[in-house]
Design an enzyme around this catalytic site. Structure first.
Site, PDB file in Angstrom:
ATOM      1  N   THR A   1       0.838  -1.212   0.000  1.00  0.00           N
ATOM      2  CA  THR A   1       0.000   0.000   0.000  1.00  0.00           C
ATOM      3  C   THR A   1       0.866   1.253   0.000  1.00  0.00           C
ATOM      4  O   THR A   1       0.635   2.205  -0.744  1.00  0.00           O
ATOM      5  CB  THR A   1      -0.924   0.038   1.233  1.00  0.00           C
ATOM      6  OG1 THR A   1      -1.607  -1.200   1.321  1.00  0.00           O
ATOM      7  CG2 THR A   1      -1.916   1.186   1.147  1.00  0.00           C
ATOM      8  N   CYS A   2       1.885   1.256   0.840  1.00  0.00           N
ATOM      9  CA  CYS A   2       2.739   2.424   0.955  1.00  0.00           C
ATOM     10  C   CYS A   2       3.427   2.731  -0.372  1.00  0.00           C
ATOM     11  O   CYS A   2       3.543   3.897  -0.771  1.00  0.00           O
ATOM     12  CB  CYS A   2       3.793   2.216   2.037  1.00  0.00           C
ATOM     13  SG  CYS A   2       3.100   1.693   3.633  1.00  0.00           S
ATOM     14  N   SER A   3       3.879   1.706  -1.048  1.00  0.00           N
ATOM     15  CA  SER A   3       4.646   1.916  -2.282  1.00  0.00           C
ATOM     16  C   SER A   3       3.772   2.154  -3.494  1.00  0.00           C
ATOM     17  O   SER A   3       4.139   2.897  -4.387  1.00  0.00           O
ATOM     18  CB  SER A   3       5.542   0.710  -2.574  1.00  0.00           C
ATOM     19  OG  SER A   3       6.544   0.612  -1.608  1.00  0.00           O
TER      20      SER A   3
ATOM     21  N   MET B   1       2.892   6.718  -1.125  1.00  0.00           N
ATOM     22  CA  MET B   1       4.073   7.502  -1.479  1.00  0.00           C
ATOM     23  C   MET B   1       3.982   8.136  -2.864  1.00  0.00           C
ATOM     24  O   MET B   1       4.256   9.318  -3.017  1.00  0.00           O
ATOM     25  CB  MET B   1       5.316   6.607  -1.345  1.00  0.00           C
ATOM     26  CG  MET B   1       6.538   7.169  -2.025  1.00  0.00           C
ATOM     27  SD  MET B   1       7.001   8.765  -1.352  1.00  0.00           S
ATOM     28  CE  MET B   1       8.173   8.236  -0.159  1.00  0.00           C
TER      29      MET B   1
END
Lengths: 169, 170
Positions: A56-58, A62
């Site tokens: 999710t973060c990548s 971000m």
């Protein structure tokens, strides 16, 4: 008790590897950054992620900030920063993987001091991610005071995303 | 208490994302690596490093093992494992950036279990890495027993834990 809008952010030390345009591929030596010294008198958008290089973060969190950092700064914001419980070398590598250069300051809260001080950490032990992991959230901080706080209630990116923050600027 | 040659290698669970040969860009589900069950009856080389994406680890330590992985396995080693106090997502990304593919299992010890069980952790706070990180070591484990253990006297350097030195004792 978790931090709230209107509170002053804690004075803790985060670390980061400064961007060096002449040696963009090389890791510079991590430097300490005192939150009060660095953010005093400034307007900061700070978003936190559970983990660099995680799905999710990548894929979602971000990249939105990386592509919209300039838009955010055009709305009277001095610093756009990302913080996670990873160490500064990992944060640096992740920032490079997303081509952020100096548009997003990649901060490390490896000791968990900042997350613990604001009460926005989770225990990642069951997932084998370690006992102290920052939650997913975004903050607008004005001269050290929290103007906006969006803590993600579940999986996914909504109130902590770039779009939600831009709407509040 | 710190582990030494002749000891049984402790049983801990590490986690790793297996290499997806069919579609290298797609992540497979993370798997548990049990250092007792998965090492039973095998000859295993385990290398611990202070940090993924850090200068020494990235420039010197990992690339040499990637280059010499086949040579190491030709000497009767069944598994090569690289581990650090980073989580398994970070280890996986680091492995991808170094072209590891399926030669080395990149396993994360983010919970600190291996560091605690072996006594091989150190305070790396002054390097910005945190108070409890695996130090630099290389172990040869045969059917669960530590045959050789090399601990780098200066963890910012690679001497006795290098791939070449391991090859010389295999």
């Amino acid at each position: 008790m978790a931090i709230q809008v209107g509170d002053t952010i804690p004075n803790t030390v985060l670390t980061y590897a400064p961007y060096n345009p002449e040696h963009a591929d090389v890791c510079s030596v991590p430097q300490p950054m005192n939150t009060h010294d660095a953010f005093k008198g400034k307007r900061v958008v700070l978003f936190a992620v559970p983990g660099a290089f995680t799905p999710t973060c990548s894929e979602t969190h971000m990249p939105e900030y990386a592509t919209r950092a300039a838009e955010i700064k055009a709305k009277n914001v001095d610093i756009v920063a990302c913080v996670a419980s990873n160490d500064p070398f990992v944060m640096d590598a992740w920032g490079k993987a997303h081509g952020v250069k100096d548009s997003v300051l990649m901060l490390s809260d490896a000791n968990g001091e900042f997350g613990s001080a604001i009460g926005l950490v989770n225990d990642g032990t069951k997932m084998r991610m370690g006992p102290i992991r920052l939650a997913r959230f975004a903050m607008i901080i004005n001269d050290l005071k929290v103007e906006y706080l969006g803590v993600e209630p579940a999986r996914g990116v909504t109130v902590s995303g770039a779009a939600s923050v831009i709407a509040k600027l | 208490m710190t582990i030494k040659a002749g000891d049984e290698f402790p049983q801990v669970q590490l986690k790793y994302i297996p290499f997806n040969a069919a579609n290298p860009d797609a992540c497979l589900s993370p798997q548990v690596l049990d250092t007792k069950k998965d090492f039973a009856g095998k000859k295993v080389v385990v290398v611990g490093v202070p940090g993924a994406f850090t200068p020494t680890c990235s420039a010197q330590h990992l690339p040499a093992y990637v280059a010499k992985a086949d040579e190491i396995k030709a000497k009767g080693v069944d598994l090569i494992v690289f581990t650090s106090s980073n989580d398994f997502f970070v280890l996986s990304a680091w492995g991808n950036s170094a072209g590891v593919k399926d030669k080395i299992i990149m396993a994360g010890d983010a919970n600190g279990d291996l560091g605690r069980a072996t006594g091989l952790s150190m305070d790396f706070s002054k390097f910005g890495l945190g108070p409890q990180r695996l130090t630099r070591f290389a172990a040869v484990i045969d059917d669960g027993k530590v045959e050789h253990l090399f601990t780098e006297p200066d963890p910012s350097d690679v001497t006795v834990t290098s791939a070449d030195n391991l090859l010389s004792v295999l």
